[in-house]
Every structure is written in structure tokens, then in C-alpha cells.
Design an enzyme around this catalytic site. Structure first.
Site, PDB file in Angstrom:
ATOM      1  N   TYR A 208      38.861  71.397  56.322  1.00 51.13           N
ATOM      2  CA  TYR A 208      38.691  72.318  55.183  1.00 51.13           C
ATOM      3  C   TYR A 208      37.699  71.683  54.213  1.00 51.13           C
ATOM      4  CZ  TYR A 208      39.762  74.653  50.759  1.00 51.13           C
ATOM      5  OH  TYR A 208      39.656  75.337  49.576  1.00 51.13           O
TER       6      TYR A 208
ATOM      7  N   GLU B 287      33.766  78.127  49.980  1.00 53.34           N
ATOM      8  CA  GLU B 287      34.870  77.568  50.755  1.00 53.34           C
ATOM      9  C   GLU B 287      34.616  77.738  52.249  1.00 53.34           C
ATOM     10  OE1 GLU B 287      39.520  77.948  49.931  1.00 53.34           O
ATOM     11  OE2 GLU B 287      38.766  79.614  51.120  1.00 53.34           O
TER      12      GLU B 287
END
Ligand code: GDP
Ligand code: MN
Length: 381
Positions: A101, A186
Site C-alpha cells: 500500500y 493512493e
């Protein structure tokens, strides 16, 4: 403004962030052609501004053209938590070895961008324990430096052989974040492939609405069909609008007054349907625009117009309201509370007009009680 995955990936590609090859499609036939062009296997991905598409069935792997077409047919028109899929992204499938991530967010309290990296990617980041997410604030005057990437990579304990490319990707994401006036960039998952390539497999980009005037390319990406029609209408007319779930439409001048009006209506037992801040606007055109936005919500059974006259004079507002009512056909009752500069004259103008749907009140509480009662009558009718 939130971008769709494929729009985010377009920005990624422009900034040198590795992304899989893909094509945009809106019909199963287009998806088939795109898949044949890309080569198999491909992934068909629903393009909606919401996460968790995978779990919802909005992401499917296809090994041949027939499958690509069938999956596209299933995904287009699908409802993913209230959003209808109208566009898909057909992408060369990736061979995933590991899911990480990575993100850059604007941290208001620190007044700095915050870069995050975690070895626990793929899932919902809220479900990842705090200590598993490495964080680093970047001084905007210094920028993101190579050692920042290395520090994050070590702290997140990602595989040693990809520390360098992951750091490089974070640096590019940071550049993109700054260049696009983003509030959020993101990548979840940020993957390592079987042959150890580091690739952004998903993209979530939010651009600061206030910066769109200097981001024409991003502003072009706005997808009107995906937005709430009322919010889109308000945006086009330059008024601040927030949609809620009740039956009382609220309109006022000044954000603070509008917020307290919400509270008073709730206290009077009503449920606000939306609210709109017309700022200092008292002109008929502005009031017409505002009323049109409010009334385009069919749930609205009554409107409360709460004006505190300061620089804006209540008599001008009253005239503006009357002119607006001449221009548009308003079926629901409107309660007008005028207080402040020239309020008596304003109320007199409204009373003299003898418009059946207009009601006036002197205080906010009185106005709220009145509008809640009228909304109930309207809902019962
Ligand atoms: P989201 O669910 O809306 O966040 O969509 P993502 O783009 O993040 O995809 C969700 C999951 O689908 C990923 O975490 C992967 O596990 C899987 N996925 C997406 N694309 C591919 C692909 O090309 N190959 C493989 N094997 N899995 C994929
Ligand atoms: Mn994702």
C-alpha cells in the site's frame, strides 16, 4: 474532485509511475476489441468512484475474447453500493507476487503532505494496524528526497530487492501529488510482480476543487454523469450546496448561519433535505439559481430562507425573492426569516406581495417551527 481509476492511472503514466497497459470501454463489444488489442489474460474493471470494487464483483479476469465480452456485459450497468457502472477499464492482467500500500495525503493538522507505505496492501487500509503503516511528513520546501523513500521502505519492512523501485515510485507519486494539486494519491495495491517489477495496480486520486482553475486537464476529467445531479447543478451555478436526506430545504447567507439553521430545524423536529449558502447574494438571478437547485430535489416539501441582513439588506433580499418567484414556478411553501438591516421593510414587501406560498417569520426558531409544520403538511398531502 475524485478521479476514476483509469484517469488516475493516466496521470500516473504521465509522471512515470508504472501502470499496466489498458483501454477504456463503455460497451461489451468495445471491451472485446480492447482485450484483443491488449492480449490475454485481461482484467475488466468497473470504473466507479468507490473502493471495494473487487469484493462487489466489479473486477473480473478474462482469459479470452468471449470471456472479456461476457464479463463486460455483467459489469456494465452493475450497481456498486448505489453507483451504476457506466464505464469499464480493460487492462492487461498482472501476475501479482505481493501487494503493498502506498499513498500521499495532505495532512492538514501538520500542514504537510504525509507519505505512507505498508507491506499490508490489497485490503481496506482502515483494517491495517497503525504500526504496520510507515509514515513520513514531507517538508514542502524540501520535497521528497531519496532517503525518505529508503526510510519508509525499511520501516514498512518491504522486500529488500524492491526498496529502490518502491522508493522511486513514492517519489514520483509525490511529484504528481504536488503537480496536480492533489489532496490524495493512493495506490492500493502497489504490487510486485512475479518478475519483480513494481507496478501501481489501482489508483485513487483526489484533486483539490479549489485548484481546478489551474488544472484544466484535470478539470476536463470531471465525469458529470457520476456526480449527484443537484451537486453538479450547484457547481455549475457557483453556489455551495450540500445534499442531505430530509424534507426541509435550507437557504441562507453565510456558512455559519446556514449551519445553525440546520441545527434549529432539527431541534424543531424537522429533517433538513439540503442546504445552500448564497453568500452575500440578494439578486434575483442568484435566488432563482439557488431555489432551482433546492427544488430539483423532489424530497423537499418546504423551504426555509434564513437571511441575516448586514451588508446585504433585507429589503433587497425580499425584492429578489419576489422577482425569483415571478421567474420560476414554486409549488412548495417558503418560510422567510429576515433579520438585521431593513428587516421590517423586507417583511412588509413580502407581506404586501400576497404570494400564497410565502410565509414570514421574525426569529429563527419561529421560522423553524413554521417550516417543519409546513413540510409535514406537504408530506401528508
Ligand atoms: P478495489 O477493490 O476497488 O480497490 O480494486 P483494485 O483495483 O484494488 O483491485 C482489487 C483486487 O483485485 C486487487 O487487490 C487484486 O487482488 C485483484 N486484481 C486486480 N487486478 C488484478 C490483476 O491484474 N491480476 C490479478 N491477479 N489480480 C488483480
Ligand atoms: Mn484498490
Amino acid at each position: 474532485m475524485d478521479l476514476l481509476e483509469y484517469q488516475g492511472k493516466q496521470l500516473f503514466a504521465e509522471h512515470g509511475v508504472p501502470v499496466p497497459q489498458g483501454r477504456h470501454a463503455t460497451t461489451p463489444k468495445e471491451a472485446r476489441a480492447a482485450a484483443e488489442e491488449l492480449g490475454f489474460p485481461v482484467v475488466i474493471k468497473a470504473q466507479v468512484q468507490i473502493g471495494g470494487r473487487g469484493k462487489a464483483g466489479g473486477i473480473k479476469l478474462a482469459k479470452d475474447a468471449d470471456e472479456a465480452e461476457t464479463h463486460a456485459e455483467a459489469i456494465i450497468g452493475m450497481d456498486i453500493r448505489g453507483l451504476t457502472v457506466q464505464e469499464i477499464w480493460v487492462e492487461q492482467a498482472s501476475d501479482i507476487a505481493t501487494e503493498y500500500y502506498g499513498a500521499v495525503v495532505f495532512d492538514r493538522s501538520a500542514r504537510k503532505p504525509l507519505v505512507m507505505l505498508s507491506a499490508e496492501g490489497g485490503m481496506d487500509i482502515e483494517a491495517v494496524p497503525e504500526e504496520k503503516i510507515a509514515r513520513l511528513h514531507v517538508d514542502p520546501l524540501v520535497g521528497f528526497l531519496p532517503f525518505h523513500g529508503r526510510r519508509l521502505a525499511f520501516e514498512a519492512a518491504i522486500d529488500a530487492d524492491v526498496i529502490r523501485p518502491v522508493g522511486a515510485m513514492l517519489a514520483k507519486l509525490y511529484d504528481l501529488f504536488v503537480a496536480a494539486d492533489a489532496m490524495l494519491v493512493e495506490v492500493n495495491p502497489l504490487i510486485v510482480t512475479g518478475d519483480r517489477q513494481v507496478v501501481a495496480l489501482d489508483a485513487k486520486v483526489t484533486v483539490d476543487d479549489n485548484a481546478l482553475m489551474r488544472q484544466p486537464a484535470v478539470a476536463e476529467m470531471r465525469n458529470p454523469s457520476a456526480e449527484d445531479p443537484q451537486e453538479q447543478m450547484a457547481k455549475e451555478r457557483g453556489v455551495t450546496y450540500v445534499k442531505l436526506d430530509g424534507e426541509v430545504g435550507i437557504l441562507g447567507n453565510g456558512a455559519g448561519l446556514v449551519m445553525s439553521t440546520l441545527d434549529v430545524v432539527a431541534q424543531a423536529g424537522g429533517r433538513p433535505a439540503n442546504f445552500l449558502d448564497v453568500g452575500g447574494g440578494a439578486k434575483a438571478e442568484e435566488i432563482v439559481a439557488a431555489l432551482e437547485v433546492l427544488l430539483s430535489d423532489a424530497k423537499v416539501k418546504a423551504v426555509l430562507f434564513n437571511i441575516f441582513g448586514g451588508i446585504t439588506r433585507c429589503d433587497e433580499v425580499a425584492r429578489g425573492i419576489l422577482q425569483a418567484l415571478e421567474q420560476i414556478d414554486v409549488q412548495v411553501p417558503i418560510v422567510v426569516r429576515l433579520d438585521g438591516t431593513n428587516d421590517q421593510e423586507g417583511r412588509r414587501i413580502l407581506a404586501d406581495a400576497d404570494a400564497s406560498q410565502l410565509h414570514t417569520a421574525k426569529t429563527m426558531l419561529e421560522a423553524a417551527d413554521m417550516v417543519v409544520a409546513l413540510a409535514r403538511e406537504g408530506a401528508a398531502a
